[in-house]
Design a protein around this motif. Sequence first.
Motif, PDB file in Angstrom:
ATOM      1  N   TRP A   5      -0.987   0.311  -0.454  1.00  0.00           N
ATOM      2  CA  TRP A   5      -1.127   1.420   0.174  1.00  0.00           C
ATOM      3  C   TRP A   5      -0.481   2.476  -0.757  1.00  0.00           C
ATOM      4  N   PHE A   6      -1.271   3.703  -0.638  1.00  0.00           N
ATOM      5  CA  PHE A   6      -0.689   4.992  -1.339  1.00  0.00           C
ATOM      6  C   PHE A   6      -0.931   4.443  -2.911  1.00  0.00           C
ATOM      7  N   GLU A   7      -1.752   3.691  -3.594  1.00  0.00           N
ATOM      8  CA  GLU A   7      -2.010   3.498  -4.923  1.00  0.00           C
ATOM      9  C   GLU A   7      -1.974   4.689  -5.915  1.00  0.00           C
ATOM     10  N   ASP A   8      -1.282   4.634  -6.762  1.00  0.00           N
ATOM     11  CA  ASP A   8      -1.330   5.837  -7.807  1.00  0.00           C
ATOM     12  C   ASP A   8      -0.271   5.473  -8.908  1.00  0.00           C
ATOM     13  N   ASP A   9      -1.236   5.376 -10.631  1.00  0.00           N
ATOM     14  CA  ASP A   9      -0.278   5.109 -11.406  1.00  0.00           C
ATOM     15  C   ASP A   9       0.368   6.163 -12.217  1.00  0.00           C
ATOM     16  N   GLU A  10      -0.030   7.380 -11.760  1.00  0.00           N
ATOM     17  CA  GLU A  10       0.607   8.581 -12.410  1.00  0.00           C
ATOM     18  C   GLU A  10       1.937   9.314 -11.988  1.00  0.00           C
ATOM     19  N   LEU A  11       2.522   8.488 -11.055  1.00  0.00           N
ATOM     20  CA  LEU A  11       3.696   9.167 -10.433  1.00  0.00           C
ATOM     21  C   LEU A  11       4.873   9.010 -11.351  1.00  0.00           C
ATOM     22  N   ASN A  12       5.719  10.077 -11.302  1.00  0.00           N
ATOM     23  CA  ASN A  12       6.924  10.357 -12.368  1.00  0.00           C
ATOM     24  C   ASN A  12       8.056   9.440 -11.348  1.00  0.00           C
ATOM     25  N   THR A  13       9.168   9.519 -11.744  1.00  0.00           N
ATOM     26  CA  THR A  13      10.370   8.521 -11.585  1.00  0.00           C
ATOM     27  C   THR A  13      10.519   9.122 -10.091  1.00  0.00           C
ATOM     28  N   GLU A  14      10.870  10.437  -9.790  1.00  0.00           N
ATOM     29  CA  GLU A  14      11.160  10.976  -8.460  1.00  0.00           C
ATOM     30  C   GLU A  14       9.953  10.877  -7.383  1.00  0.00           C
ATOM     31  N   GLN A  15       8.990  11.117  -8.000  1.00  0.00           N
ATOM     32  CA  GLN A  15       7.655  10.829  -6.937  1.00  0.00           C
ATOM     33  C   GLN A  15       7.545   9.382  -6.585  1.00  0.00           C
ATOM     34  N   LYS A  16       7.807   8.708  -7.444  1.00  0.00           N
ATOM     35  CA  LYS A  16       7.594   6.982  -7.375  1.00  0.00           C
ATOM     36  C   LYS A  16       8.681   6.739  -6.241  1.00  0.00           C
ATOM     37  N   ALA A  17       9.747   7.100  -6.417  1.00  0.00           N
ATOM     38  CA  ALA A  17      10.981   6.976  -5.539  1.00  0.00           C
ATOM     39  C   ALA A  17      10.581   7.183  -3.894  1.00  0.00           C
ATOM     40  N   PHE A  18       9.869   8.482  -3.853  1.00  0.00           N
ATOM     41  CA  PHE A  18       9.403   8.998  -2.362  1.00  0.00           C
ATOM     42  C   PHE A  18       8.350   8.015  -1.900  1.00  0.00           C
ATOM     43  N   VAL A  19       7.381   7.580  -2.929  1.00  0.00           N
ATOM     44  CA  VAL A  19       6.188   6.848  -2.529  1.00  0.00           C
ATOM     45  C   VAL A  19       6.602   5.577  -2.055  1.00  0.00           C
ATOM     46  N   ASP A  20       7.350   4.812  -2.886  1.00  0.00           N
ATOM     47  CA  ASP A  20       7.873   3.529  -2.810  1.00  0.00           C
ATOM     48  C   ASP A  20       8.166   3.462  -1.304  1.00  0.00           C
ATOM     49  N   VAL A  21       9.284   4.333  -0.943  1.00  0.00           N
ATOM     50  CA  VAL A  21       9.736   4.179   0.508  1.00  0.00           C
ATOM     51  C   VAL A  21       8.444   3.925   1.748  1.00  0.00           C
ATOM     52  N   VAL A  22       7.809   5.025   1.466  1.00  0.00           N
ATOM     53  CA  VAL A  22       6.443   5.156   2.463  1.00  0.00           C
ATOM     54  C   VAL A  22       5.657   3.911   2.375  1.00  0.00           C
ATOM     55  N   ARG A  23       5.465   3.444   0.925  1.00  0.00           N
ATOM     56  CA  ARG A  23       4.349   2.102   0.880  1.00  0.00           C
ATOM     57  C   ARG A  23       5.093   0.918   1.514  1.00  0.00           C
ATOM     58  N   GLU A  24       6.423   0.888   1.290  1.00  0.00           N
ATOM     59  CA  GLU A  24       7.148  -0.295   1.887  1.00  0.00           C
ATOM     60  C   GLU A  24       6.849  -0.648   3.439  1.00  0.00           C
ATOM     61  N   SER A  25       7.105   0.881   4.107  1.00  0.00           N
ATOM     62  CA  SER A  25       6.859   0.973   5.593  1.00  0.00           C
ATOM     63  C   SER A  25       5.411   0.821   5.953  1.00  0.00           C
ATOM     64  N   ALA A  26       4.463   1.290   5.191  1.00  0.00           N
ATOM     65  CA  ALA A  26       3.051   0.967   5.658  1.00  0.00           C
ATOM     66  C   ALA A  26       2.484  -0.163   5.443  1.00  0.00           C
ATOM     67  N   ARG A  27       3.228  -1.376   4.809  1.00  0.00           N
ATOM     68  CA  ARG A  27       2.829  -2.648   4.974  1.00  0.00           C
ATOM     69  C   ARG A  27       2.764  -3.244   6.391  1.00  0.00           C
ATOM     70  N   SER A  28       3.483  -2.601   7.237  1.00  0.00           N
ATOM     71  CA  SER A  28       3.810  -3.222   8.562  1.00  0.00           C
ATOM     72  C   SER A  28       2.992  -2.340   9.611  1.00  0.00           C
ATOM     73  N   TRP A  29       2.121  -1.467   9.283  1.00  0.00           N
ATOM     74  CA  TRP A  29       1.533  -0.496  10.194  1.00  0.00           C
ATOM     75  C   TRP A  29       0.384  -1.038  10.957  1.00  0.00           C
ATOM     76  N   PRO A  30       0.160  -0.962  12.072  1.00  0.00           N
ATOM     77  CA  PRO A  30      -1.056  -1.189  12.877  1.00  0.00           C
ATOM     78  C   PRO A  30      -2.123  -0.628  12.505  1.00  0.00           C
ATOM     79  N   GLU A  31      -3.217  -1.282  12.273  1.00  0.00           N
ATOM     80  CA  GLU A  31      -4.541  -0.671  12.384  1.00  0.00           C
ATOM     81  C   GLU A  31      -4.657   0.372  11.244  1.00  0.00           C
ATOM     82  N   CYS A  32      -4.050  -0.018  10.311  1.00  0.00           N
ATOM     83  CA  CYS A  32      -3.771   1.051   8.945  1.00  0.00           C
ATOM     84  C   CYS A  32      -4.184   0.093   7.830  1.00  0.00           C
TER      85      CYS A  32
END
Length: 204
Positions: A5-32
């Motif tokens: 979920w939310f794949e991107d290889d060009e994130l800086n450290t702060e951006q990655k910290a934000f996205v990683d939290v959302v990505r971990e949650s997304a792995r359990s989202w239904p119908e997504c």
Amino acid sequence: MYEDWFEDDELNTEQKAFVDVVRESARSWPECDPMDTVALVFEPEEEEADGRAAAQESQWEPPAEHAAYYAALDEAIARGDERVTLIVDLVDRHEGRKSSVFMCVGATILGDRVFCSERHTQNWQDPEPTRHVQPLTSAGPPKHLGRIAAAWFEKIVHSAIIAGRGGLRFVPQGTALPPSHRWVRNGPRNDPSDRPYLKPALRP
């Protein structure tokens, strides 16, 4: 592609910290599925600032409830900041219909704030006038904003949605399917007449 979920290889450290939290949650989202999500990184461009100014001069006015978002966006562009936006497409997969996106929701990081709202389905950056989803704004460090955005997305993707002659609408969990309506998301997988009620879940 779309292995996570939310794949991107060009994130800086702060951006990655934000996205990683959302990505971990997304792995359990239904119908997504992963392909229903995208992480967008916008580089600072003078043309974008000029384009927004021209749009404002041509009598375009943003929805009043999103004035703070546009003010923060203009400030970020003026500072030359990169902006990260996470988008989730809500897809209609029920009743054997071909997959189709009927709503986009997004979370944008501007400085130390996150702005969550329904988004335009084509450009993804412009919030839509509030219809089905309540916008949310919060401030804090990247991981905190990630938790805020993840919880906001999660409420929406867990919600049951039906469609009828009046269009689509969110319904409370445990609601029976009304006549002449069909499930759009998070409805029973088998014939509605066999399972007329939804399982408990979150609402937006």
